[in-house]
Every structure is written in structure tokens, then in C-alpha cells.
Design a protein around this motif. Structure first.
Motif: not given
Length: 146
Positions: A26-40, A78-82, A86-94
Motif C-alpha cells: 500500500g505504498k501509493r496511498l500511504l499518505p492517505l492511510t497515515r492520515r486516516i489511521a495514524g500509522d503506516d 509483516i502486516h500481522e499487527r494490522f 480482522e481474521v481471528a474468526d478464520l481457521p489458520l488453514s484459510h
């Protein structure tokens, strides 16, 4: 329309799979997402329109066209913290977790190999997780036609 095999009693829908591609940086929209979420965070993990993230919106939309039990998500470790919550309800196999972003082709090949393991007759549709659609019903109708 569902086609039923007279020999096996299974329908074509039994072999339909969805793969949600959510491994981009998501590098192209990083300035926007940084403004919305406060992180990269990559845009698929950001609520760009409304309260749900683009990934949550995609999962909801895809679930109307493909059985959630036959839907896989390709993501980058590397995006696991994000995405962890959101995916806690899914089986690991998915969850197909790439060690790092190697591009769309690698994600598609990785997921096709996984579907082949799970269902040798699998028919796969790929869905980007970083798009916004105004009309989910029209989207689902088009998936049905495809």
C-alpha cells in the motif's frame, strides 16, 4: 445456476473457491492511510470509506458469492499487527501467509497450489482487498455470470 453431477451428487458450487489478495504494501496511498489511521498501514487494513476496513468490506462482499469455508486470504506476515483481529474468526488453514511481499503472481501461484491440495476440481476467483465498490449486489451478480 447450479450444475449437479449425477455420479457424485455434488454441485459445481461445491468446487468454487475465492481467494482474497491482501498482501500488498500500500505504498501509493500511504499518505492517505497515515492520515486516516495514524500509522503506516496498507490500505486494505484501513477504513477508507465507512467504518469497515477495505479487507472487511471485501470479505463481506465475497461471502455473498463464495462460501466463506471455501475462501482463502493471502497476506504478508509483516502486516500481522494490522490484520490479526480482522481474521481471528478464520481457521489458520484459510490464511496463506507470505514471509514478505513477492507480488501478485507469487500470491496467485501460492493460493492455486493450496486450492489444488484442498480440492483438485476447484474453480478459483481472485478478489483484490484494496478496492471499494458502491454496489455489492451488482458485483455479486457479475461474479455469478462469470
Amino acid at each position: 445456476m447450479q450444475t449437479v453431477s449425477s455420479r457424485t451428487g455434488t454441485s459445481q458450487r461445491d468446487h468454487q473457491w475465492g481467494v482474497i489478495l491482501a498482501g500488498g504494501d500500500g505504498k501509493r496511498l500511504l499518505p492517505l492511510t497515515r492520515r486516516i489511521a495514524g500509522d503506516d498501514r496498507p490500505k486494505q487494513f484501513c477504513a477508507v470509506v465507512g467504518d469497515a476496513t477495505l479487507l472487511q468490506q471485501t470479505r463481506s462482499r465475497v461471502s455473498k458469492a463464495v462460501d466463506p469455508g471455501q475462501t482463502l486470504l493471502v497476506m504478508n506476515r509483516i502486516h500481522e499487527r494490522f490484520y490479526r483481529d480482522e481474521v481471528a474468526d478464520l481457521p489458520l488453514s484459510h490464511l496463506l501467509l507470505q514471509p514478505q511481499n513477492r507480488g501478485t503472481a507469487a500470491a496467485i501461484l501460492y493460493s492455486l497450489m493450496r486450492v489444488q491440495e484442498l480440492d483438485s476440481k476447484g474453480l478459483v476467483a481472485f478478489f483484490p482487498s484494496d478496492h471499494h465498490f458502491m454496489n455489492d449486489e451488482a458485483f455479486v451478480d457479475q461474479i455469478g455470470l462469470a
